[in-house]
Motif scaffolding. Structure first.
Motif, PDB file in Angstrom:
ATOM      1  N   LYS A 115      -6.032   7.874   4.015  1.00  0.00           N
ATOM      2  CA  LYS A 115      -7.081   6.996   4.531  1.00  0.00           C
ATOM      3  C   LYS A 115      -7.224   7.129   6.048  1.00  0.00           C
ATOM      4  O   LYS A 115      -8.327   7.045   6.590  1.00  0.00           O
ATOM      5  N   LEU A 116      -6.099   7.363   6.734  1.00  0.00           N
ATOM      6  CA  LEU A 116      -6.123   7.511   8.181  1.00  0.00           C
ATOM      7  C   LEU A 116      -6.456   8.938   8.621  1.00  0.00           C
ATOM      8  O   LEU A 116      -6.459   9.228   9.813  1.00  0.00           O
ATOM      9  N   GLY A 117      -6.710   9.818   7.669  1.00  0.00           N
ATOM     10  CA  GLY A 117      -7.158  11.167   7.991  1.00  0.00           C
ATOM     11  C   GLY A 117      -6.083  12.220   8.062  1.00  0.00           C
ATOM     12  O   GLY A 117      -6.311  13.294   8.625  1.00  0.00           O
ATOM     13  N   ALA A 118      -4.922  11.952   7.510  1.00  0.00           N
ATOM     14  CA  ALA A 118      -3.849  12.935   7.543  1.00  0.00           C
ATOM     15  C   ALA A 118      -4.037  13.969   6.438  1.00  0.00           C
ATOM     16  O   ALA A 118      -4.464  13.641   5.338  1.00  0.00           O
ATOM     17  N   MET A 125       0.835  -1.172   0.000  1.00  0.00           N
ATOM     18  CA  MET A 125       0.000   0.000   0.000  1.00  0.00           C
ATOM     19  C   MET A 125       0.885   1.242   0.000  1.00  0.00           C
ATOM     20  O   MET A 125       1.901   1.297   0.669  1.00  0.00           O
ATOM     21  N   ASN A 126       0.502   2.205  -0.704  1.00  0.00           N
ATOM     22  CA  ASN A 126       1.217   3.455  -0.854  1.00  0.00           C
ATOM     23  C   ASN A 126       1.098   4.280   0.432  1.00  0.00           C
ATOM     24  O   ASN A 126       0.025   4.411   1.001  1.00  0.00           O
ATOM     25  N   LEU A 127       2.202   4.881   0.881  1.00  0.00           N
ATOM     26  CA  LEU A 127       2.190   5.676   2.100  1.00  0.00           C
ATOM     27  C   LEU A 127       1.266   6.882   1.976  1.00  0.00           C
ATOM     28  O   LEU A 127       0.549   7.223   2.919  1.00  0.00           O
ATOM     29  N   GLN A 128       1.255   7.498   0.819  1.00  0.00           N
ATOM     30  CA  GLN A 128       0.394   8.662   0.623  1.00  0.00           C
ATOM     31  C   GLN A 128      -1.081   8.256   0.720  1.00  0.00           C
ATOM     32  O   GLN A 128      -1.877   8.930   1.376  1.00  0.00           O
ATOM     33  N   LEU A 171       1.782   5.233  12.162  1.00  0.00           N
ATOM     34  CA  LEU A 171       2.393   5.545  10.872  1.00  0.00           C
ATOM     35  C   LEU A 171       3.694   6.327  11.074  1.00  0.00           C
ATOM     36  O   LEU A 171       4.690   6.067  10.395  1.00  0.00           O
ATOM     37  N   PHE A 172       3.698   7.246  12.029  1.00  0.00           N
ATOM     38  CA  PHE A 172       4.941   7.947  12.362  1.00  0.00           C
ATOM     39  C   PHE A 172       5.961   6.977  12.948  1.00  0.00           C
ATOM     40  O   PHE A 172       7.150   7.061  12.638  1.00  0.00           O
ATOM     41  N   LEU A 173       5.509   6.070  13.799  1.00  0.00           N
ATOM     42  CA  LEU A 173       6.392   5.068  14.388  1.00  0.00           C
ATOM     43  C   LEU A 173       7.013   4.175  13.315  1.00  0.00           C
ATOM     44  O   LEU A 173       8.159   3.740  13.446  1.00  0.00           O
ATOM     45  N   SER A 174       6.271   3.929  12.240  1.00  0.00           N
ATOM     46  CA  SER A 174       6.791   3.075  11.168  1.00  0.00           C
ATOM     47  C   SER A 174       7.940   3.726  10.408  1.00  0.00           C
ATOM     48  O   SER A 174       8.670   3.048   9.704  1.00  0.00           O
ATOM     49  N   ARG A 175       8.111   5.011  10.547  1.00  0.00           N
ATOM     50  CA  ARG A 175       9.204   5.709   9.869  1.00  0.00           C
ATOM     51  C   ARG A 175      10.518   5.612  10.639  1.00  0.00           C
ATOM     52  O   ARG A 175      11.580   5.820  10.075  1.00  0.00           O
TER      53      ARG A 175
END
Length: 89
Positions: free
Chosen positions: A9-12, A1-4, A71-75
């Motif tokens: 999708k998560l509301g960013a 899945m694309n990060l963008q 998602l931030f943690l995944s970076r």
């Protein structure tokens, strides 16, 4: 899945997506000297295993992310996501 796509999708909003990209870049910048030292000390094979492990953790966390915080943690595992050129004689 694309990060963008996932971040949207998560509301960013676009600003949050830019912050995600910045966290990735800063983590790689900070991890560069550590990664170089690990490669010099433990060898190229260890450094490549470390880089691939970081990529695996990053993609795994991104795959299970159900919030912007995860998602931030995944970076963060990108601190060791470097590649290096090796020359063998």
């Amino acid at each position: 899945m694309n990060l963008q796509y996932l971040s949207k999708k998560l509301g960013a909003d676009p600003t949050t997506f830019g912050q995600l990209q910045t966290v990735f870049a800063v983590a790689q910048l900070m991890g560069g000297p550590f990664f170089g030292r690990a490669g010099d000390t433990f060898g190229e094979k260890f450094a490549l295993i470390l880089a691939f492990t970081g990529a695996m953790l990053s993609y795994l966390l991104m795959g299970v992310a159900d919030s912007i915080a995860i998602l931030f943690l995944s970076r963060l595992p990108s601190v060791v996501m470097h590649t290096m050129q090796g020359v063998y004689f």
